[in-house]
Write an enzyme that holds these catalytic residues in place. Sequence first.
Site, PDB file in Angstrom:
ATOM      1  N   CYS A   1       0.700  -1.231   0.153  1.00 30.33           N
ATOM      2  CA  CYS A   1       0.128  -0.109   0.058  1.00 30.33           C
ATOM      3  C   CYS A   1       0.903   1.151   0.013  1.00 30.33           C
ATOM      4  O   CYS A   1       1.957   1.232   0.344  1.00 30.33           O
ATOM      5  CB  CYS A   1      -0.871  -0.063   1.194  1.00 30.33           C
ATOM      6  N   THR A   2       0.381   2.443  -0.472  1.00 28.50           N
ATOM      7  CA  THR A   2       0.997   3.489  -0.367  1.00 28.50           C
ATOM      8  C   THR A   2      -0.037   4.647   0.128  1.00 28.50           C
ATOM      9  O   THR A   2      -1.170   4.845  -0.814  1.00 28.50           O
ATOM     10  CB  THR A   2       1.611   4.161  -1.639  1.00 28.50           C
ATOM     11  N   ARG A 191       8.709   1.203  -2.992  1.00 27.86           N
ATOM     12  CA  ARG A 191       7.866   2.205  -3.694  1.00 27.86           C
ATOM     13  C   ARG A 191       7.903   3.660  -3.028  1.00 27.86           C
ATOM     14  O   ARG A 191       7.434   4.643  -3.628  1.00 27.86           O
ATOM     15  CB  ARG A 191       6.445   1.800  -3.298  1.00 27.86           C
TER      16      ARG A 191
END
Lengths: 253, 122
Positions: A1-2, A191
């Site tokens: 997730c970001t 990420r």
Amino acid sequence: CTSIVAEDPAGKLYHARNLDFGLFMGWDFKNHTWVITEALRPMIMNIEFQMKGQVVYKAVTYAGFIGAITGMIPGVLTMSMNERFNLDGGYLGIIEWLLGDHNGKWMSFLTRDVLMYSTSYQQAKETLSKDELLAPGYYILGGNSSGQGCVITRSREKSLDIWELNPGKGVWYLLETNYDHWKAPLFVDDRRTPGMRCMNQTTQQNVGFAGIFNVLSTKPVLNKLTTYTALMQVNAGKLETYKQHCDDPCWPW
Amino acid sequence: RLGPPQKEECVTGKYPPPQTAEYQVPKYVVNLDLPAADRWTHIVKERAKSIVNLLQKFKDFVKALDAKLAEKIFDYVDHNLGNLTNTLPQPYADEIKGIAKATEIPLGEVLLYNIFYEIFTV
């Protein structure tokens, strides 16, 4: 997730997230996709929780999943939750629960409680920082006025760190993936660096749904595990969610 | 090789995504004035197939790892795990029971799906 919480030059707060799920749960070699991720994507829905015909809070979830991993109280706060992988993980919390220790809170039920009962950013921050949990995690919280944004890094027992927006000192956004922000991410799962590079390139002047959506649509922030991108603006009470797809070539996570 | 090298340019012009089912997400209302067991019924009845499909994919995944172990796990999930629901805080316990009743999916499986987060943080 970001997850990203960001502030524009006028002090308006935006909160957005990519929800990635399904790692190592079956790889479809023919289509180059994760099996569970693909099964989840058609189940994404925006929910308005209402009382007496009035919206109390909004959340994004999957059909049949009652918890809130992404949500907002219009005019008050925005919130998202990212997984924090740890050996002292939620499975231990479940075992403790089964053995009769019910002191810990279930992660996604606590977020429902926060969305239901919080009257302010500060109150939500305190609840998410102090309550004992069944699993570790990251709570990303945004308020309704300048500087109100933070990432709360949680162990099961306590808050390990609260990382806050500080626009006066140039910290106009916070970007959290699935690693403690004070440590380097796993080298095969970075990420954070491309996400921050794209946020910096976007600049604070261009913070808004379009700018942040572009960041979250850039590979590998967008990857084969990404099911949706949600965009929230608290003052307007806006929550937009879009299913995401990552065409080849694309990182598997 | 783990994937393409991270040389992607920051993309632009992706917002708003197309107004197609491929990208758009439906909106539902959950009425908190209803009893907890009934709040999700209108949604999950409509979406029961996709919930069953997800759970089946998960079962297939576990079976592929170890068929015998999978049989034991899902026997436990279907016959015992549901009891854990009674220990959950309200209104969540009743919401989960309501979903199981509306979809006719075993309570243990609905619960398992709802505690995925806690399970997968290792």
